[in-house]
Design a protein around this motif. Structure first.
Motif, PDB file in Angstrom:
ATOM      1  N   SER A   1       0.802  -4.137  -0.342  1.00 41.76           N
ATOM      2  CA  SER A   1       0.354  -2.904   0.314  1.00 41.76           C
ATOM      3  C   SER A   1      -1.167  -2.895   0.475  1.00 41.76           C
ATOM      4  O   SER A   1      -1.697  -2.490   1.516  1.00 41.76           O
TER       5      SER A   1
ATOM      6  N   HIS B   1      -2.209  -5.243   3.214  1.00 44.50           N
ATOM      7  CA  HIS B   1      -1.828  -4.624   4.492  1.00 44.50           C
ATOM      8  C   HIS B   1      -2.878  -3.600   4.923  1.00 44.50           C
ATOM      9  O   HIS B   1      -3.289  -3.559   6.094  1.00 44.50           O
TER      10      HIS B   1
ATOM     11  N   GLN C   1      -6.162  -5.249   6.008  1.00 52.97           N
ATOM     12  CA  GLN C   1      -6.021  -5.791   7.356  1.00 52.97           C
ATOM     13  C   GLN C   1      -6.186  -4.695   8.401  1.00 52.97           C
ATOM     14  O   GLN C   1      -6.816  -4.900   9.449  1.00 52.97           O
TER      15      GLN C   1
END
Length: 649
Positions: A48, A51, A54
């Motif tokens: 997570s 993610h 990013q």
């Protein structure tokens, strides 16, 4: 009945045994379950986290870059988040690969954290040290309605599912993640039996991540100290005076006192060879950049080349600006080192120090550690930039030379002798030079015959006083005259005008170069080219003992000097100037052994020392009286003639 009772007893024993086994098995199963959940939490939260980072890099920052907002500092906001994303992606990939290894999973996780420990520390310490600055930027953008609107529009367009209202929601994630690693590992360790083979490896992983966070905090503290001291403040005299108080004056006095004692060898000076080597390299780079910047600025002013400005001068200015912070920090380290030595000495005597003194010691240690850690990398990067700048400069020079040569060839083709064979052209040039030489010799002969002798010009009072002062300090045989203007280009070089009088102190510089002489210019002292000095003599006719030369011999000498390709070095004139000792200042006798003086009064020095041999007092005779006077009150001056001293013209 007995058998029935025995059966009941057996049932009771069996029940008790099963309960005991259940009590032993269930906690083990619960610990194993918690351990598995803790591992899953580590992996899922890492996924997570990566993610979200990013999103931050590929969506939010990219969207803001496209807007090209001039007042938005993206580098200050996101720092080195690209490095963090790179490390975290690799870490997550290896972490997920271990999910299928049931028996070796914990050992692999422990090993993985220790393998990534150094990389994590490197990237996270830079980000965490810059995080406070990023928050200040976010806060400043809140006060700008236009910028805040653009940021909110970006968040809604890229990450609407998060409901984030400002950038701090994402910027804090790396700071939170690195501090959570020890907690997640500790949770796995809590649910691992101490007897398990993986327990020591997990312990080592926990200790490693705790140490990473400690090192990050220490690095952040050092950066905060450095930020406080590496700014070059441009303060007026009034502002500097306003900052003075009893504490600051006492601190500066203590530092100066200790520095003087170290220079005198009274107290030992702390030696740090590693730091001294790093500082020497840094100062060499800084000095080279400053000199090159000054020279390129002059070069640019004459050529006005746009490419030179963009490819050389502007990068050089940027590099020079980069050096300011470390230079300030190097200076501040010396101040803090003097404080540190003073406090250490007091601590060894008294056994303890105050809280403020302890803080001062920690400040020095923080600055020193930061410089030792950062200067090697800074020196390397600065040298790489300087090398690139010099390569660009060399390329531009070659380009310029090629253009000049091409232009010269075009001009040469238009000249009447442009196509003449080289031997013929060389013969023509030699003949022209010989003819010009003959004309020059003829001109010199005519000039020497017709031109009258130069008219003497008396010295002005200031120049005369300077010459007298130089004679009294160094003697008449040490006086030299500057033959042409001198522009000092190096440290300790003097800038002098043609005709100035100086006194020779040493006919060699500090490196043994005999072409640079150390001179006294009547106040400032420094080095000048030896070839631009000639022995100084008063104008002939103004000193006793000068033998007048006959005009013919003088003419012949001048003709001879004109005929030579290079004039020989002037020699001292053949006369003996007379000098006398006078009182430079008034002096009142304070005992029968002393004698009074009036300023300018001639005296006769009987002994240049007292009875004990001290040269501070001299035995003199004044108006028939003998006595001692301070030697520093006496000066040696030329015998004054009615016309006074004059500079050669």
């Amino acid at each position: 009945m007995a058998s029935t009772h025995g059966a009941e007893s057996d049932d009771e024993d069996t029940t008790e045994t099963e309960e005991a086994v259940y009590e032993e098995v269930v906690p083990c199963d619960k610990m194993e379950l918690n351990q598995r959940l803790s591992v899953e939490e580590l992996i899922t939260t890492e996924a997570s986290y990566v993610h979200n980072i990013q999103f931050c890099v590929l969506d939010i920052r990219a969207h803001l870059q496209k807007k090209q907002l001039p007042d938005l500092d993206l580098e200050g906001l996101f720092s080195n988040i690209d490095d963090i994303l790179h490390v975290s992606r690799r870490f997550l990939k290896d972490l997920e690969a271990m999910a299928t290894q049931e028996h070796e999973q914990l050992l692999c996780i422990s090993t993985l954290f220790q393998e990534f420990k150094d990389e994590m520390e490197t990237v996270y310490k830079i980000y965490c040290a810059s995080y406070d600055h990023a928050l200040l930027l976010v806060e400043s953008y809140h006060k700008d309605p236009r910028l805040q609107e653009e940021i909110l529009e970006t968040l809604k367009a890229t990450v609407p599912h998060t409901g984030a209202s400002d950038l701090s929601f994402f910027l804090v994630m790396p700071v939170q993640r690195v501090t959570k690693y020890p907690l997640l590992l500790g949770k796995i360790l809590e649910n691992t039996p101490t007897s398990a083979s993986t327990y020591p490896a997990l312990q080592a992983a926990v200790r490693a991540m705790v140490q990473v966070n400690a090192n990050i905090n220490e690095y952040k503290r050092r950066r905060e100290v450095a930020t406080k001291y590496n700014k070059a403040e441009q303060l007026t005299l009034r502002e500097r005076l306003a900052r003075l108080n009893t504490h600051s004056i006492a601190k500066k006095t203590t530092r100066l006192s200790r520095l003087l004692m170290q220079e005198a060898g009274i107290v030992a000076k702390t030696e740090d060879r590693e730091y001294d080597d790093l500082e020497e390299k840094f100062q060499c780079v800084a000095s080279s950049v400053a000199v090159l910047k000054e020279n390129v600025a002059s070069y640019l002013g004459h050529l006005e080349k746009r490419r030179l400005d963009s490819l050389v001068y502007q990068p050089l200015c940027s590099l020079s600006d980069m050096l300011v912070g470390p230079q300030q920090l190097v200076k501040k380290r010396l101040d803090k080192l003097l404080d540190y030595e003073e406090i250490q000495e007091r601590k060894s005597e008294m056994g303890s120090v105050t809280y403020d003194e302890e803080a001062a010691m920690n400040t020095y240690l923080a600055i020193n550690s930061l410089l030792v850690a950062e200067l090697p990398r800074f020196n390397q990067v600065a040298l790489e930039l300087l090398e690139q700048i010099l390569c660009s400069f060399s390329t531009l020079q070659l380009d310029l030379a090629a253009k000049v040569l091409h232009q010269a060839e075009k001009e040469l083709e238009q000249m009447p002798h442009g196509h003449m064979p080289l031997p013929n052209f060389r013969k023509m040039v030699e003949d022209s030079l010989e003819q010009s030489g003959t004309q020059l010799r003829t001109f010199c002969q005519t000039f020497e015959t017709v031109t009258p002798s130069p008219v003497t010009q008396p010295l002005n009072p200031a120049e005369e006083q300077k010459v007298l002062s130089l004679v009294s300090k160094h003697g008449p045989d040490k006086l030299y005259q500057v033959t042409s203007n001198i522009s000092g280009s190096k440290d300790l070089d003097l800038t002098l005008h043609k005709g100035q009088i100086v006194a020779l102190l040493q006919s060699v510089d500090t490196k043994g170069n005999t072409n640079r002489w150390l001179v006294d210019a009547g106040g400032p002292r420094g080095f000048v080219p030896a070839g631009k000095l000639q022995p100084y003599c008063p104008v002939q006719g103004q000193q006793p003992g000068v033998q007048a030369q006959d005009p013919e011999s003088s003419t012949e000498r001048r003709r001879h000097s004109c005929a030579l390709p290079e004039a020989p070095r002037p020699q001292v004139a053949s006369f003996t100037p007379a000098f006398q000792v006078v009182a430079g200042f008034s002096f009142k006798a304070r005992s029968p052994q002393e004698v009074s003086l009036q300023e300018g009064q001639p005296v006769v020095v009987l002994e240049p020392h007292d009875k004990k041999g001290s040269k501070e007092w001299s035995l003199v005779e004044v108006n028939g009286q003998r006595g001692y006077v301070p030697s520093s009150y006496l000066v040696t001056v030329p015998m004054q003639q009615p016309m006074g001293w004059s500079l050669p013209v």
